[in-house]
Design a protein around this motif. Structure first.
Motif: not given
Length: 110
Positions: A52-56, A70-76
């Motif tokens: 599951f991935e969220i990008n801002f 500014l690119d930020a993301g997190i992958v669970f």
């Protein structure tokens, strides 16, 4: 996989945002994953693994042709049974459950 997103929305002049949410699942057979590990020291997603991935992502235009982003993301990651019974002497703790990405950039285009 499936991805939903909203692009180029803004609340402040010259500041735009993109938001994305994604879910994806591996397609490789469990045995292929073991072969890939033994041949390349890498782990691939099997049919039982998912993420599951969220990008801002945000971009600010400072002046004409001059922007910063500014690119930020997190992958669970959800590593399932395919890797649990694999030899942990080889894998150890290399299977991260959470991965981060933060990128800051400045661009001048002329």
């Amino acid at each position: 996989g499936v991805m939903l997103g909203v692009e180029d929305f803004s609340f402040v002049t010259d500041l735009t945002h993109t938001r994305r949410v994604a879910y994806y699942q591996g397609t490789n057979d469990k045995e292929l994953g073991r072969v890939a590990w033994s041949q390349s020291n890498g782990v691939i997603m099997t049919e039982k693994d998912s993420a599951f991935e969220i990008n801002f992502d945000s971009t600010y235009q400072i002046a004409k042709g001059f922007t910063c982003s500014l690119d930020a993301g997190i992958v669970f990651m959800d590593w399932e049974n395919a890797w649990e019974d694999f030899d942990r002497d080889y894998l150890g703790d290399n299977l991260d459950d959470t991965m981060w990405r933060v990128v800051f950039g400045v661009q001048y285009a002329f």
